[in-house]
Design a protein around this motif. Structure first.
Motif, mmCIF file in Angstrom:
data_model
loop_
_atom_site.group_PDB
_atom_site.id
_atom_site.type_symbol
_atom_site.label_atom_id
_atom_site.label_comp_id
_atom_site.label_asym_id
_atom_site.label_seq_id
_atom_site.Cartn_x
_atom_site.Cartn_y
_atom_site.Cartn_z
ATOM 1 N N LEU A 192 39.501 -15.777 12.344
ATOM 2 C CA LEU A 192 39.290 -15.964 11.433
ATOM 3 C C LEU A 192 39.046 -13.979 11.166
ATOM 4 O O LEU A 192 39.842 -12.825 10.352
ATOM 5 N N VAL A 193 38.257 -13.852 11.290
ATOM 6 C CA VAL A 193 37.008 -12.607 11.503
ATOM 7 C C VAL A 193 38.354 -11.366 12.414
ATOM 8 O O VAL A 193 38.554 -9.980 12.202
ATOM 9 N N ILE B 59 43.879 -7.185 9.819
ATOM 10 C CA ILE B 59 44.979 -6.643 8.472
ATOM 11 C C ILE B 59 44.113 -5.756 8.044
ATOM 12 O O ILE B 59 45.444 -4.663 7.487
ATOM 13 N N VAL B 60 43.290 -5.020 8.026
ATOM 14 C CA VAL B 60 42.341 -4.084 7.569
ATOM 15 C C VAL B 60 42.562 -2.493 7.780
ATOM 16 O O VAL B 60 43.208 -2.122 7.579
ATOM 17 N N LEU B 61 42.605 -3.302 8.871
ATOM 18 C CA LEU B 61 43.737 -1.742 10.335
ATOM 19 C C LEU B 61 44.627 -1.844 9.668
ATOM 20 O O LEU B 61 44.891 -0.322 9.806
ATOM 21 N N ALA C 280 48.574 2.423 8.030
ATOM 22 C CA ALA C 280 49.649 2.508 6.576
ATOM 23 C C ALA C 280 49.378 3.296 5.547
ATOM 24 O O ALA C 280 50.410 4.263 5.024
ATOM 25 N N TYR C 281 48.018 3.455 4.997
ATOM 26 C CA TYR C 281 47.571 4.237 3.638
ATOM 27 C C TYR C 281 47.623 5.566 4.577
ATOM 28 O O TYR C 281 48.068 6.694 3.502
ATOM 29 N N LEU C 282 47.241 6.145 5.728
ATOM 30 C CA LEU C 282 46.609 7.761 5.933
ATOM 31 C C LEU C 282 47.640 8.103 6.461
ATOM 32 O O LEU C 282 47.954 8.993 6.817
#
Length: 67
Positions: free
Chosen positions: A19-20, A26-28, A33-35
């Motif tokens: 899970l971690v 997912i955070v990466l 995607a934003y950067l």
């Protein structure tokens, strides 16, 4: 009461690790995607910072050799 630590059970330990890892991936993915739209700016600012740092280091080295 259960005095057993949740990390002592191997199944819970593996599930928690999975899970971690999934959360980190997912955070990466979201961060990339934003950067992606700012990638050129990020590289440009980083390159400029490295160039300024290198210029300062060379000038300091040259000044220390003069004395």
């Amino acid at each position: 009461m259960n005095e057993k630590s949740p990390l002592r059970d191997p199944v819970h330990y593996v599930l928690r690790a999975i899970l971690v890892l999934c959360g980190a991936l997912i955070v990466l993915e979201i961060t990339v995607a934003y950067l992606r739209t700012y990638w050129a700016w990020t590289v440009g600012i980083g390159g400029t910072a490295v160039a300024i740092w290198l210029a300062v280091a060379i000038v300091r080295w040259a000044w220390s050799r003069r004395k």
